[in-house]
Design an enzyme around this catalytic site. Structure first.
Site, PDB file in Angstrom:
ATOM      1  N   SER A 241      95.074  54.031 -66.314  1.00  0.00           N
ATOM      2  CA  SER A 241      93.626  53.744 -66.355  1.00  0.00           C
ATOM      3  C   SER A 241      92.890  54.490 -65.240  1.00  0.00           C
ATOM      4  O   SER A 241      91.802  55.043 -65.460  1.00  0.00           O
ATOM      5  CB  SER A 241      93.365  52.242 -66.258  1.00  0.00           C
ATOM      6  OG  SER A 241      94.075  51.663 -65.196  1.00  0.00           O
ATOM      7  N   HIS A 271     100.655  49.297 -70.506  1.00  0.00           N
ATOM      8  CA  HIS A 271      99.809  49.201 -69.300  1.00  0.00           C
ATOM      9  C   HIS A 271      99.169  47.802 -69.283  1.00  0.00           C
ATOM     10  O   HIS A 271      99.884  46.802 -69.344  1.00  0.00           O
ATOM     11  CB  HIS A 271      98.795  50.356 -69.352  1.00  0.00           C
ATOM     12  CG  HIS A 271      98.053  50.634 -68.078  1.00  0.00           C
ATOM     13  ND1 HIS A 271      98.411  50.140 -66.860  1.00  0.00           N
ATOM     14  CD2 HIS A 271      96.931  51.380 -67.849  1.00  0.00           C
ATOM     15  CE1 HIS A 271      97.552  50.566 -65.934  1.00  0.00           C
ATOM     16  NE2 HIS A 271      96.640  51.316 -66.514  1.00  0.00           N
ATOM     17  N   HIS A 318     108.451  49.026 -63.899  1.00  0.00           N
ATOM     18  CA  HIS A 318     107.286  49.755 -63.371  1.00  0.00           C
ATOM     19  C   HIS A 318     107.639  51.214 -63.172  1.00  0.00           C
ATOM     20  O   HIS A 318     108.789  51.544 -62.851  1.00  0.00           O
ATOM     21  CB  HIS A 318     106.817  49.154 -62.037  1.00  0.00           C
ATOM     22  CG  HIS A 318     105.402  49.501 -61.734  1.00  0.00           C
ATOM     23  ND1 HIS A 318     105.060  50.649 -61.070  1.00  0.00           N
ATOM     24  CD2 HIS A 318     104.248  48.882 -62.049  1.00  0.00           C
ATOM     25  CE1 HIS A 318     103.750  50.706 -60.969  1.00  0.00           C
ATOM     26  NE2 HIS A 318     103.220  49.641 -61.558  1.00  0.00           N
ATOM     27  N   ARG A 327     101.769  41.877 -56.257  1.00  0.00           N
ATOM     28  CA  ARG A 327     100.684  41.232 -57.013  1.00  0.00           C
ATOM     29  C   ARG A 327     101.256  40.072 -57.834  1.00  0.00           C
ATOM     30  O   ARG A 327     100.597  39.065 -58.068  1.00  0.00           O
ATOM     31  CB  ARG A 327      99.999  42.258 -57.940  1.00  0.00           C
ATOM     32  CG  ARG A 327      99.379  43.428 -57.187  1.00  0.00           C
ATOM     33  CD  ARG A 327      98.889  44.510 -58.134  1.00  0.00           C
ATOM     34  NE  ARG A 327      99.984  45.071 -58.937  1.00  0.00           N
ATOM     35  CZ  ARG A 327      99.815  45.939 -59.930  1.00  0.00           C
ATOM     36  NH1 ARG A 327      98.602  46.358 -60.245  1.00  0.00           N
ATOM     37  NH2 ARG A 327     100.858  46.394 -60.609  1.00  0.00           N
ATOM     38  N   ASP A 373     101.715  41.754 -64.482  1.00  0.00           N
ATOM     39  CA  ASP A 373     101.347  41.141 -65.754  1.00  0.00           C
ATOM     40  C   ASP A 373     102.235  39.959 -66.149  1.00  0.00           C
ATOM     41  O   ASP A 373     101.889  39.200 -67.049  1.00  0.00           O
ATOM     42  CB  ASP A 373     101.389  42.211 -66.868  1.00  0.00           C
ATOM     43  CG  ASP A 373     100.350  43.284 -66.643  1.00  0.00           C
ATOM     44  OD1 ASP A 373      99.205  42.936 -66.325  1.00  0.00           O
ATOM     45  OD2 ASP A 373     100.686  44.477 -66.742  1.00  0.00           O
TER      46      ASP A 373
HETATM   47  N1  HAX Z   1     112.088  46.102 -70.990  1.00  0.00           N
HETATM   48  C1  HAX Z   1     112.933  46.907 -71.683  1.00  0.00           C
HETATM   49  N2  HAX Z   1     113.140  48.184 -71.415  1.00  0.00           N
HETATM   50  C2  HAX Z   1     112.493  48.695 -70.362  1.00  0.00           C
HETATM   51  C3  HAX Z   1     111.640  47.937 -69.552  1.00  0.00           C
HETATM   52  C4  HAX Z   1     111.431  46.580 -69.906  1.00  0.00           C
HETATM   53  N3  HAX Z   1     110.584  45.786 -69.248  1.00  0.00           N
HETATM   54  N4  HAX Z   1     111.145  48.722 -68.574  1.00  0.00           N
HETATM   55  C5  HAX Z   1     111.667  49.954 -68.766  1.00  0.00           C
HETATM   56  N5  HAX Z   1     112.476  49.932 -69.841  1.00  0.00           N
HETATM   57  C6  HAX Z   1     113.175  51.055 -70.472  1.00  0.00           C
HETATM   58  C7  HAX Z   1     112.143  52.099 -70.916  1.00  0.00           C
HETATM   59  O1  HAX Z   1     111.554  51.742 -72.157  1.00  0.00           O
HETATM   60  C8  HAX Z   1     112.973  53.356 -70.947  1.00  0.00           C
HETATM   61  O2  HAX Z   1     113.725  53.320 -72.141  1.00  0.00           O
HETATM   62  P1  HAX Z   1     114.035  54.664 -72.975  1.00  0.00           P
HETATM   63  O3  HAX Z   1     114.878  55.491 -72.047  1.00  0.00           O
HETATM   64  O4  HAX Z   1     114.750  54.179 -74.175  1.00  0.00           O
HETATM   65  O5  HAX Z   1     112.703  55.292 -73.270  1.00  0.00           O
HETATM   66  C9  HAX Z   1     113.928  53.159 -69.785  1.00  0.00           C
HETATM   67  O6  HAX Z   1     113.955  51.747 -69.508  1.00  0.00           O
HETATM   68  C10 HAX Z   1     113.507  53.897 -68.524  1.00  0.00           C
HETATM   69  O7  HAX Z   1     112.173  53.515 -68.207  1.00  0.00           O
HETATM   70  P2  HAX Z   1     111.680  53.480 -66.670  1.00  0.00           P
HETATM   71  O8  HAX Z   1     111.800  54.866 -66.145  1.00  0.00           O
HETATM   72  O9  HAX Z   1     112.341  52.398 -65.933  1.00  0.00           O
HETATM   73  O10 HAX Z   1     110.167  53.049 -66.863  1.00  0.00           O
HETATM   74  P3  HAX Z   1     108.915  53.960 -67.223  1.00  0.00           P
HETATM   75  O11 HAX Z   1     108.390  54.516 -65.957  1.00  0.00           O
HETATM   76  O12 HAX Z   1     109.215  54.903 -68.326  1.00  0.00           O
HETATM   77  O13 HAX Z   1     107.906  52.860 -67.810  1.00  0.00           O
HETATM   78  C11 HAX Z   1     106.829  50.767 -67.880  1.00  0.00           C
HETATM   79  C12 HAX Z   1     107.313  51.902 -66.988  1.00  0.00           C
HETATM   80  C13 HAX Z   1     105.990  49.825 -67.061  1.00  0.00           C
HETATM   81  C14 HAX Z   1     105.975  51.338 -69.011  1.00  0.00           C
HETATM   82  C15 HAX Z   1     108.080  50.027 -68.460  1.00  0.00           C
HETATM   83  O14 HAX Z   1     108.797  49.431 -67.403  1.00  0.00           O
HETATM   84  C16 HAX Z   1     107.712  48.978 -69.511  1.00  0.00           C
HETATM   85  O15 HAX Z   1     107.582  49.319 -70.685  1.00  0.00           O
HETATM   86  N6  HAX Z   1     107.573  47.672 -69.075  1.00  0.00           N
HETATM   87  C17 HAX Z   1     107.163  46.632 -69.986  1.00  0.00           C
HETATM   88  C18 HAX Z   1     105.670  46.685 -70.251  1.00  0.00           C
HETATM   89  C19 HAX Z   1     104.893  46.300 -69.009  1.00  0.00           C
HETATM   90  O16 HAX Z   1     105.156  45.282 -68.392  1.00  0.00           O
HETATM   91  N7  HAX Z   1     103.869  47.082 -68.682  1.00  0.00           N
HETATM   92  C20 HAX Z   1     102.976  46.807 -67.542  1.00  0.00           C
HETATM   93  C21 HAX Z   1     103.352  47.580 -66.281  1.00  0.00           C
HETATM   94  C22 HAX Z   1     102.411  47.302 -65.143  1.00  0.00           C
HETATM   95  C23 HAX Z   1     101.077  47.848 -65.461  1.00  0.00           C
HETATM   96  O17 HAX Z   1     100.834  49.036 -65.528  1.00  0.00           O
HETATM   97  N8  HAX Z   1     100.174  47.000 -65.743  1.00  0.00           N
HETATM   98  O18 HAX Z   1      99.004  47.429 -66.175  1.00  0.00           O
END
Ligand code: HAX
Length: 437
Positions: A241, A271, A318, A327, A373
């Protein structure tokens, strides 16, 4: 002239030579390298942005202007009898890096009150959107609808646009937006979920107090709002964002266009939408359990089922953080104080105990710990805000504070239009040595 704007001008004038010197004398010094994985996978870890508003350490979490969350909350002036600071004082702090006195914070409170009234055309626009529209789409549309009021756009069109003064117009737009944004959010909530029984602003109250008033939720929801907006404000400038807002503003687009775009990025489930996803997921768990409190074994099964069906566990993981999000901790402390026996909070606390080990065992997520979150919806739910489709709008009100502070400084320091370079897959294969040129 306001104290805040004067102080900001002093800070900007003192800061500009630092940026100019870095660019002129040290522009070729390397800050890092980019790997193929970074070029393909979302630029994770690439050091390519500059902001002084906040800094995110992977192990410590966010610092606003050098202060941790507890330090920030302790330092800023608070309304009498309240536990959390004036959001307006926090805006002063983010913009200048100076902790305002109570009088300085109150000056901003008064300034916001003067600019609080929302135009009727925004209310009309929101009313005319289809009833299935997501609150985030309404929110983003309301912001961009006000673009015609942009002081920055008018200044650009005036024929005497000067890059050195551009920040002043960005600042005016940012102030106008922030003064109105909690009311916009509350109008959307009441229109969509409370039979359009809207509550007009109360001009005696500060931002947090007025938001609670317009939402129709009694104390201590005003303090919940202050805490929530401050916690969600800023997380460096690389998150989706903030980065979107910065990118749009880098084209000399104004704050209305830029923030609206940033909110659209916030609306993604990876996000900001994760806060509504957490609640949806938790309620699904409760539903499956038929109201009976799950054991840790039951909960582990739900977590594995979610992962095995190809979904992420919302609220965990994250891109930058490698520890529990402060947070999250801050909101957990709030829950322990105000709602320790709440059933949903107990579920969330159980997730804290079971999810990290499972994510480690699954071996994919780089960070198995909870983020902001995971905890935020539970607090809203407890205070009666149960329409979880609305939760990301709350995040958006907070995020607006951080991104608007950032783009005001972007203009002050004359940051250039953003334009990274793309390569083709073939070029990457050549760099990797897989293919010959
Ligand atoms: N559950 C399951 N799998 C997860 C995971 C979770 N909570 N977090 C990461 N992973 C997986 C990813 O999907 C990725 O899988 P693939 O290799 O199959 O694509 C792998 O672990 C490596 O990911 P990463 O490098 O650890 O994480 P990224 O930097 O790619 O993504 C995210 C970060 C926040 C998007 C990710 O942890 C996620 O999807 N979390 C769940 C959704 C979430 O809570 N989002 C909010 C984050 C905070 C925020 O920005 N708020 O606005």
């Amino acid at each position: 002239m306001s104290t805040l704007k004067d102080r900001l001008r002093e800070k900007i004038e003192a800061h500009r030579p630092r940026t100019t010197r870095l660019l002129k004398e040290y522009g070729d010094v390397k800050v890092g390298e980019v790997t193929i994985a970074q070029a393909i996978n979302g630029m994770r870890g690439v050091k390519a942005l500059t902001t002084d508003i906040s800094y995110l350490d992977p192990n410590e979490g966010i610092r606003f202007r050098g202060k941790t969350i507890p330090e920030t909350m302790a330092a800023l002036p608070k309304p009498p009898g309240k536990d959390y600071p004036y959001v307006e004082g926090f805006w002063f702090f983010l913009l200048t890096g100076d902790v305002p006195t109570e009088a300085e914070a109150l000056e901003v409170v008064e300034e916001f009150k003067k600019r609080r009234k929302m135009p009727q055309y925004v209310i009309d626009l929101l009313r005319n959107m289809p009833c299935g529209t997501h609150p985030m789409a309404m929110f983003s549309a309301a912001i961009v609808a006000m673009q015609q009021e942009s002081e920055f756009a008018k200044y650009y069109d005036s024929g005497h646009f000067n890059k050195m003064d551009a920040w002043e117009y960005m600042y005016e737009d940012a102030t106008n937006i922030l003064a109105r944004i909690p009311s916009i959010a509350a109008y959307i909530y009441r229109m969509k979920f409370k039979s359009d029984l809207i509550i007009h602003p109360n001009y005696d109250l500060d931002m947090g107090g007025n938001f609670a008033y317009q939402m129709g939720i009694p104390e201590p929801y005003d303090d919940v709002a202050r805490m929530y907006f401050i916690l969600h404000s800023d997380h460096e400038s690389g998150n989706a964002s903030a980065h979107t807002t910065h990118l749009i503003a880098s084209t000399l687009s104004d704050a209305y266009y830029a923030l609206s775009g940033g909110l659209n990025a916030l609306a993604g489930p990876l996000h900001g939408l994760a806060n509504q996803e957490v609640l949806k997921w938790l309620l699904g768990v409760m539903d499956k359990m038929g109201g009976v409190e799950p054991t840790e074994e039951d909960m582990k099964k739900f977590v594995w089922d979610t992962l095995n069906s190809g979904n992420v566990i919302p609220g965990f993981g994250h891109a930058v953080l490698r520890k529990t999000d402060p947070r999250y901790q801050s909101q957990r402390e709030f829950c322990l104080k105000h709602l320790p026996n709440d059933r949903l909070f107990k579920y969330v606390d159980m997730l804290y105990r079971v999810v990290p080990d499972i994510l480690v065992e699954q071996g994919k997520a780089k960070n198995p710990w909870p983020n902001v979150d995971a905890q935020s919806g539970v607090i809203q739910w407890f205070y009666g805000l149960r329409e979880y489709d609305f939760y990301t709008v709350l995040f958006g009100v907070g995020r607006a504070i951080g991104v608007l502070a950032n783009i005001t400084w972007d203009r002050a320091l004359g940051y250039a239009i953003e334009r990274p370079k793309s390569l083709t897959t073939e070029m990457l294969e050549e760099i990797a040595g897989i293919k010959k040129k």
